[in-house]
Structure formats: structure tokens, C-alpha cells
Design a protein around this motif. Structure first.
Motif, PDB file in Angstrom:
ATOM      1  N   SER A  55       8.852  -5.627  -6.904  1.00  0.00           N
ATOM      2  CA  SER A  55       8.614  -5.906  -5.492  1.00  0.00           C
ATOM      3  C   SER A  55       7.265  -5.346  -5.074  1.00  0.00           C
ATOM      4  CB  SER A  55       9.721  -5.295  -4.627  1.00  0.00           C
ATOM      5  OG  SER A  55       9.506  -5.573  -3.250  1.00  0.00           O
ATOM      6  N   SER A  56       6.668  -6.015  -4.092  1.00  0.00           N
ATOM      7  CA  SER A  56       5.443  -5.519  -3.463  1.00  0.00           C
ATOM      8  C   SER A  56       5.851  -4.618  -2.308  1.00  0.00           C
ATOM      9  CB  SER A  56       4.586  -6.689  -2.972  1.00  0.00           C
ATOM     10  OG  SER A  56       3.449  -6.232  -2.259  1.00  0.00           O
ATOM     11  N   VAL A  57       5.597  -3.329  -2.443  1.00  0.00           N
ATOM     12  CA  VAL A  57       6.061  -2.359  -1.449  1.00  0.00           C
ATOM     13  C   VAL A  57       4.930  -1.416  -1.057  1.00  0.00           C
ATOM     14  CG1 VAL A  57       8.457  -2.412  -2.238  1.00  0.00           C
ATOM     15  CG2 VAL A  57       6.870  -0.774  -3.245  1.00  0.00           C
ATOM     16  N   LEU A  58       5.029  -0.903   0.157  1.00  0.00           N
ATOM     17  CA  LEU A  58       4.125   0.114   0.667  1.00  0.00           C
ATOM     18  C   LEU A  58       4.934   1.108   1.484  1.00  0.00           C
ATOM     19  CD1 LEU A  58       1.110  -2.076   1.920  1.00  0.00           C
ATOM     20  CD2 LEU A  58       1.043  -0.459   0.010  1.00  0.00           C
ATOM     21  N   LEU A  59       4.385   2.288   1.647  1.00  0.00           N
ATOM     22  CA  LEU A  59       4.955   3.280   2.549  1.00  0.00           C
ATOM     23  C   LEU A  59       4.069   3.373   3.785  1.00  0.00           C
ATOM     24  CD1 LEU A  59       6.016   6.060   0.022  1.00  0.00           C
ATOM     25  CD2 LEU A  59       7.549   4.665   1.418  1.00  0.00           C
ATOM     26  N   LEU A  60       4.691   3.342   4.939  1.00  0.00           N
ATOM     27  CA  LEU A  60       3.974   3.426   6.214  1.00  0.00           C
ATOM     28  C   LEU A  60       4.243   4.784   6.850  1.00  0.00           C
ATOM     29  CD1 LEU A  60       2.476   2.212   8.733  1.00  0.00           C
ATOM     30  CD2 LEU A  60       4.734   1.417   9.492  1.00  0.00           C
ATOM     31  N   ARG A  61       3.168   5.465   7.213  1.00  0.00           N
ATOM     32  CA  ARG A  61       3.297   6.739   7.930  1.00  0.00           C
ATOM     33  C   ARG A  61       2.810   6.550   9.364  1.00  0.00           C
ATOM     34  NH1 ARG A  61      -0.596  11.646   6.462  1.00  0.00           N
ATOM     35  NH2 ARG A  61      -1.996  10.201   7.539  1.00  0.00           N
ATOM     36  N   VAL A  62       3.661   6.919  10.313  1.00  0.00           N
ATOM     37  CA  VAL A  62       3.324   6.845  11.735  1.00  0.00           C
ATOM     38  C   VAL A  62       3.267   8.273  12.271  1.00  0.00           C
ATOM     39  CG1 VAL A  62       3.942   5.947  13.994  1.00  0.00           C
ATOM     40  CG2 VAL A  62       4.513   4.634  11.940  1.00  0.00           C
TER      41      VAL A  62
END
Length: 250
Positions: free
Chosen positions: A166-173
Motif C-alpha cells: 500500500s501507498s501510505v504516509l503518516l500525517l502529523r498535525v
């Protein structure tokens, strides 16, 4: 008689159309879907982190984000970190992630947001990021649960049993209170803020999909306004134009 300028009517229509949508504050980041990676389906997995997830099929989350006041040196804190998983992305596809919050709320207790996406290995290889992720994930675990080992991610794209690609990323807010008050409690413990987190793919990597209905509506209004303006200008010109004296004598 000089015809009325058409562009003024079009501009007025566009302005009146756009203004109603300016009811909330928005912060966003734009990125491309990364190449797929192989993610083990046996424990430990990414799902063990219990992170909120955004996918093209589940593209919106309404939640409350904790906030802190930004601190200065020697230990600067830009805001309270919230982590999300961006999953099932299309490699090379342009996306936009937005955080939207009420303009009414921001007028009372302003908040600043910072959004940044990371590939998985970039997080695993950066102590500050993995510590921040671990601290947030610990708040998402069920009571009395033991911390899971760090999930492993492989870049081998071959199909193997027990893995998914899978194409995945982690998002930090990062959410930081952006106001000052003499209320000591509000300064020490700023309340959380209600937001919408939205994953929005670009159509042809040019236009966010969510803007397509609005853009179509604006185009229709502009065309109708142009036609009405042309008709109005022509009508006013005909009734104010001097009549032909020869026709008047007849």
C-alpha cells in the motif's frame, strides 16, 4: 449611450458566490502519493498504533484536537502533536489534506496549525518523530494494554504471504493556542478545538475534487450573469438611442 461594463456584473456575481464559503478557517498541505511498501499483516502492524485513518474511501474525520501553548528555547514546542495514517493512496497522485475549524471558534480562542506528512521509514529513522508518534499512540491504546513493538515496513514490492502492499504516509498535525489571556487555567490547559480533517485528491493533479461542484457553479453563474448583462446593456441602449427623424415624420 455607452454600454455598461459586463465584467463588473460578473465580478459581483463571483464575489457574492464565493463569500458564503468563507465560513471557516483552513490550513492545508499538498503532497504526492509515495511508492507502495509492503506492510506485514502479522503483529506488530500499523493498525496496532490505533491511529485515526484517512483514505480515499473514508476521506473526512471530525474530531477534537488537543492544544498547547508554544514554548521557547531551550525546548521549543510548536504545538500538541496528533498523528494520522493516510492509507490506500495512489502513487504519484496529488493530494491535499486540510484541517478546517469554525471561524466563530477561532475568533474566541485562536489556534495555529502545522501539517506535515512523512514516509514511514523517515519516522522510524528519526528519534524525535518516533518518540512523538509513540507518545500519541500510547494515548490511543485500550486500558491495560501492553505497548506493541515498532511495526516493520519493507520496500520489497514482491508479493509475500502475510504482507499487503500500500501507498501510505503518516500525517502529523501540530495544534497550538494562539492567544493570551489573564485566565491562568486557560493558559495552563487550553481546551481542545473541534476540527474536520479532510483528505482531498486532485483531479488530473490540477484541481481538488471537492472544488469541482463549486467551480462548476461559479462557471454557470458567470455565464448566466454575462448573458443577462449583455441583454440589459442592449435593452438600455435601444430605449435611450435617439430615433431616426425620417421614421418619426412618417
Amino acid at each position: 449611450m455607452k454600454k455598461l461594463p459586463i465584467h463588473f456584473g460578473v465580478l459581483s456575481a463571483l464575489t457574492s458566490t464565493i463569500i458564503p464559503f468563507a465560513t471557516a478557517n483552513v490550513e492545508k498541505t499538498i503532497f504526492l502519493g509515495p511508492p507502495p511498501v509492503n506492510i506485514p499483516t502479522q503483529k506488530p502492524t500499523l493498525s496496532d498504533l490505533n491511529l485515526p485513518s484517512l483514505t480515499p474511501g473514508n476521506s473526512s474525520i471530525r474530531t477534537e484536537l488537543d492544544r498547547v501553548f508554544p514554548s521557547g528555547p531551550p525546548d521549543p514546542v510548536a504545538g500538541q502533536a496528533t498523528w494520522l495514517l493516510l492509507d490506500n493512496l495512489v502513487p504519484g497522485q496529488r493530494y491535499e489534506v486540510r484541517v478546517c475549524w469554525s471561524a466563530v471558534w477561532s475568533s474566541k480562542e485562536p489556534t495555529s496549525f502545522d501539517l506535515e506528512v512523512f514516509e514511514l521509514n523517515a519516522v522510524w529513522g528519526t528519534p524525535e518523530l518516533i518518540q512523538s508518534l509513540a507518545e500519541y499512540a500510547s494515548t490511543r491504546q485500550p486500558p491495560d494494554s501492553e505497548p506493541e513493538p515498532q511495526p516493520q515496513v519493507h520496500h520489497d514490492t514482491s508479493d509475500e504471504t502475510g504482507e499487503r502492499s500500500s501507498s501510505v504516509l503518516l500525517l502529523r498535525v501540530l495544534a497550538a493556542a494562539d492567544y493570551f489571556t489573564d485566565n491562568a487555567e486557560l493558559m495552563m490547559n487550553p481546551p481542545s478545538v473541534l476540527v474536520d480533517l479532510i483528505l482531498d485528491p486532485f483531479l488530473l493533479n490540477v484541481l481538488p475534487r471537492s472544488l469541482l461542484p463549486t467551480s462548476g457553479y461559479i462557471v454557470v453563474v458567470a455565464i448566466v450573469t454575462w448573458i443577462v448583462a449583455r441583454w440589459t446593456a442592449s435593452y438600455l441602449g435601444s430605449i435611450t438611442r435617439p430615433r431616426d427623424p425620417a421614421k418619426k415624420q412618417q
